[in-house]
Design a protein around this motif. Structure first.
Motif, PDB file in Angstrom:
ATOM      1  N   ALA A  16       0.852  -1.189   0.000  1.00  0.00           N
ATOM      2  CA  ALA A  16       0.000   0.000   0.000  1.00  0.00           C
ATOM      3  C   ALA A  16       0.885   1.234   0.000  1.00  0.00           C
ATOM      4  O   ALA A  16       1.296   1.737   1.046  1.00  0.00           O
ATOM      5  CB  ALA A  16      -0.918  -0.008   1.219  1.00  0.00           C
ATOM      6  N   SER A  17       1.194   1.705  -1.195  1.00  0.00           N
ATOM      7  CA  SER A  17       2.119   2.818  -1.361  1.00  0.00           C
ATOM      8  C   SER A  17       1.565   3.797  -2.392  1.00  0.00           C
ATOM      9  O   SER A  17       0.670   3.454  -3.183  1.00  0.00           O
ATOM     10  CB  SER A  17       3.485   2.288  -1.811  1.00  0.00           C
ATOM     11  OG  SER A  17       4.443   3.320  -1.870  1.00  0.00           O
ATOM     12  N   SER A  18       2.116   4.993  -2.401  1.00  0.00           N
ATOM     13  CA  SER A  18       1.589   6.058  -3.259  1.00  0.00           C
ATOM     14  C   SER A  18       1.651   5.711  -4.745  1.00  0.00           C
ATOM     15  O   SER A  18       0.881   6.254  -5.542  1.00  0.00           O
ATOM     16  CB  SER A  18       2.359   7.360  -3.011  1.00  0.00           C
ATOM     17  OG  SER A  18       3.743   7.189  -3.273  1.00  0.00           O
ATOM     18  N   ASP A  59      -1.471   5.012  -6.893  1.00  0.00           N
ATOM     19  CA  ASP A  59      -2.329   6.071  -7.407  1.00  0.00           C
ATOM     20  C   ASP A  59      -1.914   6.544  -8.796  1.00  0.00           C
ATOM     21  O   ASP A  59      -2.575   7.407  -9.384  1.00  0.00           O
ATOM     22  CB  ASP A  59      -2.321   7.266  -6.442  1.00  0.00           C
ATOM     23  CG  ASP A  59      -3.069   6.969  -5.156  1.00  0.00           C
ATOM     24  OD1 ASP A  59      -4.013   6.151  -5.205  1.00  0.00           O
ATOM     25  OD2 ASP A  59      -2.717   7.544  -4.116  1.00  0.00           O
ATOM     26  N   ARG A 106      -7.836  -2.831  -5.618  1.00  0.00           N
ATOM     27  CA  ARG A 106      -8.497  -3.054  -4.333  1.00  0.00           C
ATOM     28  C   ARG A 106      -8.712  -4.542  -4.027  1.00  0.00           C
ATOM     29  O   ARG A 106      -8.908  -4.920  -2.880  1.00  0.00           O
ATOM     30  CB  ARG A 106      -9.835  -2.324  -4.307  1.00  0.00           C
ATOM     31  CG  ARG A 106      -9.689  -0.820  -4.217  1.00  0.00           C
ATOM     32  CD  ARG A 106     -11.034  -0.145  -4.076  1.00  0.00           C
ATOM     33  NE  ARG A 106     -10.919   1.244  -3.660  1.00  0.00           N
ATOM     34  CZ  ARG A 106     -11.943   2.019  -3.338  1.00  0.00           C
ATOM     35  NH1 ARG A 106     -13.180   1.531  -3.382  1.00  0.00           N
ATOM     36  NH2 ARG A 106     -11.753   3.263  -2.962  1.00  0.00           N
ATOM     37  N   ARG A 157      -3.922  -9.449   3.230  1.00  0.00           N
ATOM     38  CA  ARG A 157      -3.785  -8.004   3.314  1.00  0.00           C
ATOM     39  C   ARG A 157      -2.608  -7.571   2.452  1.00  0.00           C
ATOM     40  O   ARG A 157      -1.792  -8.392   2.041  1.00  0.00           O
ATOM     41  CB  ARG A 157      -3.570  -7.531   4.755  1.00  0.00           C
ATOM     42  CG  ARG A 157      -2.234  -7.967   5.383  1.00  0.00           C
ATOM     43  CD  ARG A 157      -2.012  -7.279   6.715  1.00  0.00           C
ATOM     44  NE  ARG A 157      -0.792  -7.717   7.382  1.00  0.00           N
ATOM     45  CZ  ARG A 157       0.422  -7.202   7.151  1.00  0.00           C
ATOM     46  NH1 ARG A 157       0.588  -6.260   6.240  1.00  0.00           N
ATOM     47  NH2 ARG A 157       1.475  -7.649   7.823  1.00  0.00           N
ATOM     48  N   THR A 182       2.831  -2.928   4.126  1.00  0.00           N
ATOM     49  CA  THR A 182       3.059  -1.504   4.373  1.00  0.00           C
ATOM     50  C   THR A 182       4.453  -1.120   3.894  1.00  0.00           C
ATOM     51  O   THR A 182       5.348  -1.960   3.766  1.00  0.00           O
ATOM     52  CB  THR A 182       2.943  -1.161   5.864  1.00  0.00           C
ATOM     53  OG1 THR A 182       4.039  -1.757   6.576  1.00  0.00           O
ATOM     54  CG2 THR A 182       1.631  -1.669   6.443  1.00  0.00           C
ATOM     55  N   ASN A 189       3.558  -0.896  11.026  1.00  0.00           N
ATOM     56  CA  ASN A 189       3.658   0.399  10.369  1.00  0.00           C
ATOM     57  C   ASN A 189       4.328   1.376  11.311  1.00  0.00           C
ATOM     58  O   ASN A 189       3.683   2.000  12.148  1.00  0.00           O
ATOM     59  CB  ASN A 189       2.278   0.916   9.940  1.00  0.00           C
ATOM     60  CG  ASN A 189       2.371   2.154   9.067  1.00  0.00           C
ATOM     61  OD1 ASN A 189       3.461   2.654   8.810  1.00  0.00           O
ATOM     62  ND2 ASN A 189       1.243   2.649   8.620  1.00  0.00           N
ATOM     63  N   THR A 242      -2.199   6.641   3.400  1.00  0.00           N
ATOM     64  CA  THR A 242      -2.883   5.583   2.645  1.00  0.00           C
ATOM     65  C   THR A 242      -3.106   6.039   1.212  1.00  0.00           C
ATOM     66  O   THR A 242      -3.571   7.160   0.974  1.00  0.00           O
ATOM     67  CB  THR A 242      -4.240   5.257   3.289  1.00  0.00           C
ATOM     68  OG1 THR A 242      -4.029   4.848   4.634  1.00  0.00           O
ATOM     69  CG2 THR A 242      -4.941   4.144   2.511  1.00  0.00           C
ATOM     70  N   LYS A 259      -4.755   6.900  -2.242  1.00  0.00           N
ATOM     71  CA  LYS A 259      -6.136   7.311  -2.495  1.00  0.00           C
ATOM     72  C   LYS A 259      -6.971   6.160  -3.050  1.00  0.00           C
ATOM     73  O   LYS A 259      -8.157   6.045  -2.731  1.00  0.00           O
ATOM     74  CB  LYS A 259      -6.156   8.489  -3.467  1.00  0.00           C
ATOM     75  CG  LYS A 259      -5.573   9.765  -2.901  1.00  0.00           C
ATOM     76  CD  LYS A 259      -5.603  10.882  -3.931  1.00  0.00           C
ATOM     77  CE  LYS A 259      -5.001  12.163  -3.369  1.00  0.00           C
ATOM     78  NZ  LYS A 259      -4.978  13.255  -4.391  1.00  0.00           N
ATOM     79  N   LEU A 276      -7.005   3.195  -2.292  1.00  0.00           N
ATOM     80  CA  LEU A 276      -7.446   2.291  -1.237  1.00  0.00           C
ATOM     81  C   LEU A 276      -8.328   2.968  -0.203  1.00  0.00           C
ATOM     82  O   LEU A 276      -8.920   2.301   0.645  1.00  0.00           O
ATOM     83  CB  LEU A 276      -6.236   1.669  -0.523  1.00  0.00           C
ATOM     84  CG  LEU A 276      -5.289   0.847  -1.391  1.00  0.00           C
ATOM     85  CD1 LEU A 276      -4.137   0.319  -0.546  1.00  0.00           C
ATOM     86  CD2 LEU A 276      -6.032  -0.311  -2.053  1.00  0.00           C
ATOM     87  N   SER A 277      -8.427   4.293  -0.275  1.00  0.00           N
ATOM     88  CA  SER A 277      -9.214   5.016   0.733  1.00  0.00           C
ATOM     89  C   SER A 277     -10.463   5.661   0.170  1.00  0.00           C
ATOM     90  O   SER A 277     -11.402   5.939   0.894  1.00  0.00           O
ATOM     91  CB  SER A 277      -8.355   6.091   1.391  1.00  0.00           C
ATOM     92  OG  SER A 277      -7.857   7.005   0.425  1.00  0.00           O
TER      93      SER A 277
END
Length: 288
Positions: free
Chosen positions: A196-198, A201, A212, A222, A225, A274, A281, A283, A285-286
């Motif tokens: 889960a990294s930038s 996006d 997702r 999961r 991180t 983490n 997080t 975007k 994923l959020s």
């Protein structure tokens, strides 16, 4: 708050590390952890404003960093940048080759320019940075290099250019580990799985639902991180890994280990680590 590393405080006190792609994602996280452990970090990236922003974060947290704009695909730029880093900090102890990039496409949709651009970024650039770090500094003092690759075992459908380059980087890691061992230089790699990294996006909107769903394909159910990758990198740079060289550590929650044929029930006892106090997080994923 400060970075909550699992490694002992002061581990890298007075040491100097280059982190390429240090302006975002795993590179940014790793730079923060190295700085929190006492290192002076040289952030390298194509965009000056991105590495400047991370430099400011590190300094705000009490660390030491410098920021350097460099296209790692250009040999003369790499030579000059490594030279400037050594002059700025008075030496060099290691490198994290994190810079990379790719775009989603089947093989038939990749033209020669696209193929060569990704290979130059994900393979040639890491070679050039490593070679210059070795010839200008590490061949005299020893040190450690960690290359960031990817889970490309079994092919990398949809990103064949990146898969080929990353596989090449693993072989480069193995070769350099042998050739540079007499100088006291260790060379290893880490292969992050779905983190889960930038960078998530940066992919087109039509890939959002697929991104997702990735956690369901991981045995521990999961995504990873950035901190879970950074801690492995920092360990490989540390004295605790003094007899580890030429290896590639997969950081993927066992996603590359036969999960396609083994039934995977609902997972438990799998809380993520983490330690990065500035983690954000992605975007994709959020967002709803």
């Amino acid at each position: 708050m400060s970075y909550q590393s699992v490694l002992r405080p002061g581990l890298f006190e007075g040491q100097v590390f280059i982190v390429t792609g240090g302006g975002s994602g795993i590179g940014r996280c790793t730079a923060h952890e190295l700085a929190a452990l006492g290192a002076r970090v040289a952030l390298v990236g194509r965009k000056q404003e991105k590495v400047d922003a991370v430099k400011a974060e590190i300094e705000e947290d009490g660390g030491i960093a410098s920021a350097h704009a460099c296209d790692i695909r250009e040999e003369e730029s790499v030579k000059a940048t490594v030279k400037a880093i050594i002059e700025t900090h008075g030496g060099l102890n290691g490198v994290v080759n994190n810079a990379g990039g790719q775009f989603a496409s089947p093989l038939t949709g990749i033209n020669q320019k696209g193929w060569e651009t990704v290979v130059r970024t994900n393979l040639t650039g890491g070679f050039l940075i490593s070679r210059e770090a070795y010839t200008q500094a590490l061949s005299k003092t020893g040190g450690s290099i960690v290359n960031i690759v990817a889970d490309m075992w079994g092919g990398m459908p949809g990103m064949g250019h990146s898969g080929a380059a990353r596989a090449g980087m693993v072989n480069f890691t193995q070769t350099a580990a042998v050739e540079w061992a007499p100088s006291g230089v260790r060379v290893n790699a880490v292969a992050p799985g779905w983190i889960a990294s930038s960078g998530m996006d940066n992919y087109p909107a039509h890939m959002k639902s697929w991104i997702r769903s990735l956690a369901d394909a991981v045995p521990i159910k999961r995504m990873g991180t950035e901190s879970e990758v950074s801690s492995a990198i920092c360990f490989l740079l540390s004295p605790g890994a003094a007899f580890i060289s030429g290896d590639c550590l997969r950081i993927d929650g066992a996603a590359s280990q036969g999960g396609r044929v083994w039934p995977m029930p609902k997972a438990k006892n799998n809380e993520p680590y983490n330690g990065f106090h500035r983690a954000v997080t992605p975007k994709v994923l959020s967002d709803d």
